[in-house]
Enzyme design. Structure first.
Site, short mmCIF file in Angstrom:
data_model
loop_
_atom_site.label_atom_id
_atom_site.label_comp_id
_atom_site.label_asym_id
_atom_site.label_seq_id
_atom_site.Cartn_x
_atom_site.Cartn_y
_atom_site.Cartn_z
N ASP A 28 2.97 8.16 -12.97
CA ASP A 28 2.24 6.90 -13.10
C ASP A 28 2.04 6.62 -14.59
O ASP A 28 1.64 7.52 -15.33
CB ASP A 28 0.89 6.98 -12.38
CG ASP A 28 0.26 5.62 -12.18
OD1 ASP A 28 0.09 5.21 -11.02
OD2 ASP A 28 -0.05 4.94 -13.18
N LYS A 29 2.30 5.39 -15.01
CA LYS A 29 2.21 5.06 -16.44
C LYS A 29 0.78 5.04 -16.95
O LYS A 29 0.54 5.23 -18.14
CB LYS A 29 2.87 3.71 -16.69
CG LYS A 29 4.39 3.72 -16.58
CD LYS A 29 4.98 2.37 -16.94
CE LYS A 29 6.50 2.41 -16.88
NZ LYS A 29 7.11 1.09 -17.24
N ALA A 78 6.73 3.40 0.40
CA ALA A 78 5.63 2.73 1.09
C ALA A 78 5.09 1.55 0.29
O ALA A 78 4.10 0.94 0.67
CB ALA A 78 4.51 3.73 1.35
N THR A 80 4.82 -2.26 -1.03
CA THR A 80 5.00 -3.53 -0.33
C THR A 80 5.39 -4.63 -1.31
O THR A 80 5.34 -4.44 -2.53
CB THR A 80 3.71 -3.94 0.40
OG1 THR A 80 2.67 -4.21 -0.57
CG2 THR A 80 3.24 -2.85 1.34
N SER A 102 8.80 1.74 4.94
CA SER A 102 7.94 1.01 5.86
C SER A 102 6.82 0.36 5.08
O SER A 102 6.33 0.92 4.10
CB SER A 102 7.35 1.93 6.93
OG SER A 102 6.50 1.20 7.79
N TYR A 103 6.42 -0.83 5.52
CA TYR A 103 5.29 -1.51 4.90
C TYR A 103 3.95 -0.99 5.43
O TYR A 103 2.91 -1.35 4.91
CB TYR A 103 5.38 -3.02 5.15
CG TYR A 103 6.43 -3.71 4.32
CD1 TYR A 103 6.51 -3.49 2.95
CD2 TYR A 103 7.34 -4.58 4.89
CE1 TYR A 103 7.46 -4.11 2.18
CE2 TYR A 103 8.30 -5.22 4.13
CZ TYR A 103 8.35 -4.99 2.77
OH TYR A 103 9.30 -5.62 2.02
N MET A 105 2.33 2.74 7.11
CA MET A 105 2.62 4.12 7.47
C MET A 105 1.78 4.65 8.62
O MET A 105 1.83 5.83 8.93
CB MET A 105 2.39 5.02 6.24
CG MET A 105 3.39 4.81 5.13
SD MET A 105 4.97 5.59 5.55
CE MET A 105 6.03 4.89 4.29
N HIS A 134 -6.63 -8.78 4.81
CA HIS A 134 -6.65 -7.71 3.81
C HIS A 134 -7.72 -7.99 2.75
O HIS A 134 -8.27 -9.09 2.69
CB HIS A 134 -5.28 -7.55 3.14
CG HIS A 134 -4.27 -6.83 3.99
ND1 HIS A 134 -3.49 -7.48 4.90
CD2 HIS A 134 -3.94 -5.51 4.06
CE1 HIS A 134 -2.70 -6.60 5.51
NE2 HIS A 134 -2.95 -5.40 5.02
N HIS A 135 -7.94 -7.02 1.91
CA HIS A 135 -8.93 -7.10 0.83
C HIS A 135 -8.56 -8.19 -0.19
O HIS A 135 -7.42 -8.66 -0.24
CB HIS A 135 -9.05 -5.75 0.13
CG HIS A 135 -7.72 -5.21 -0.33
ND1 HIS A 135 -7.14 -5.56 -1.53
CD2 HIS A 135 -6.85 -4.35 0.26
CE1 HIS A 135 -5.99 -4.93 -1.67
NE2 HIS A 135 -5.78 -4.19 -0.59
N LYS A 138 -5.34 -7.94 -2.74
CA LYS A 138 -3.94 -7.93 -2.31
C LYS A 138 -3.27 -9.23 -2.74
O LYS A 138 -3.78 -10.32 -2.49
CB LYS A 138 -3.85 -7.76 -0.79
CG LYS A 138 -2.42 -7.55 -0.28
CD LYS A 138 -2.41 -7.21 1.20
CE LYS A 138 -1.00 -7.02 1.74
NZ LYS A 138 -0.27 -5.92 1.07
#
Length: 248
Positions: A28-29, A78, A80, A102-103, A105, A134-135, A138
């Site tokens: 992760d950057k 995973a 999206t 998959s979008y 899991m 969703h939150h 997103k």
């Protein structure tokens, strides 16, 4: 099993929490892990791994696929928000390495797909609508899981998605399926398929109560994937224990 986590956000952290002995590297950057080596890019990673679990960003897909192909490492994707062109690059790469994409899991979504396969052929006289929530952070809409459920329905019935009705102001056509997105608060993920008939409704609904369900599903996918040959594997084929297949 030796795992690398590509993308160390909330769900990536849960993967590490649920499988601390398996995770040997984090990529992760902007974020690092205290217990294992952390790298900004896959190219910097020196550990050998059995699989990579990806919860990152579509912009990192080219490097992920290139690394997977070069090192023959199975990939659990995973992330999206992929475009159709990006999905095609995943399909192309899966001819060389095992890829699980998959979008969503969660085990429950796989069950929901199976329920739809049973119900859709029986509900020809019912209108179908699909709602996802969703939150408020997103950015993509509709969600990838909503698109997954749409494709499941379209495999069984000739329906065309309608994403808004304000501009048309016409009555609903029988071959439409309304796609609705709501954003707010901290909703982890909720998907509902509504079958509306004459004087009766049928609703199939799945609610994720924690991001841990997605992390757990990704770990299970990695465990299964390292035993597979090249191909593109789906959540549905994993949980129903069907043979793998490449999606063309």
């Amino acid at each position: 099993m030796r795992l690398a986590i590509h993308g160390y956000g909330a769900t990536g952290h849960y993967v590490h929490e649920l499988a601390p002995d398996a995770v040997v590297a984090v990529i992760d950057k902007t974020k690092t892990a205290e217990q294992v080596p952390s790298y900004g890019t896959l190219a910097e990673m020196t550990e050998s791994v059995d699989a990579i679990i990806d919860f990152s960003h579509p912009s990192l897909l080219p490097d992920l696929l290139a690394y997977g192909i070069k090192t023959k490492t199975p990939l659990v994707i995973a992330t999206t928000g992929f475009s159709e062109a990006e999905l095609q690059t995943i399909r192309d790469a899966s001819t060389q390495i095992p890829i699980f994409q998959s979008y969503n899991m969660s085990f429950g979504i796989a069950m929901m797909q199976q329920l739809l396969k049973t119900l859709v052929p029986l509900a020809g006289a019912f209108d179908i609508e699909l709602l996802e929530k969703h939150h408020n952070q997103k950015v993509d809409a509709p969600s990838g899981t909503a698109e997954l459920l749409l494709r499941t329905i379209q495999d069984l019935r000739d329906v065309q998605p309608v994403y808004e009705r304000e501009s048309t102001r016409e009555k609903r056509e029988p071959n439409e399926i309304g796609m609705h997105s709501m954003r707010g608060g901290t909703i982890f993920g909720e998907h509902e398929v509504l079958f509306a008939g004459v004087d009766e409704l049928i609703e199939i609904k799945h609610t994720a109560l924690s991001k841990k369900v997605f992390a757990s599903g990704a770990i299970k996918a990695a465990e299964a994937l390292i035993q597979k040959s090249a191909g593109l594997y789906t959540l549905e084929t994993l949980y129903t224990q069907e043979d793998s297949h490449v999606i063309n």
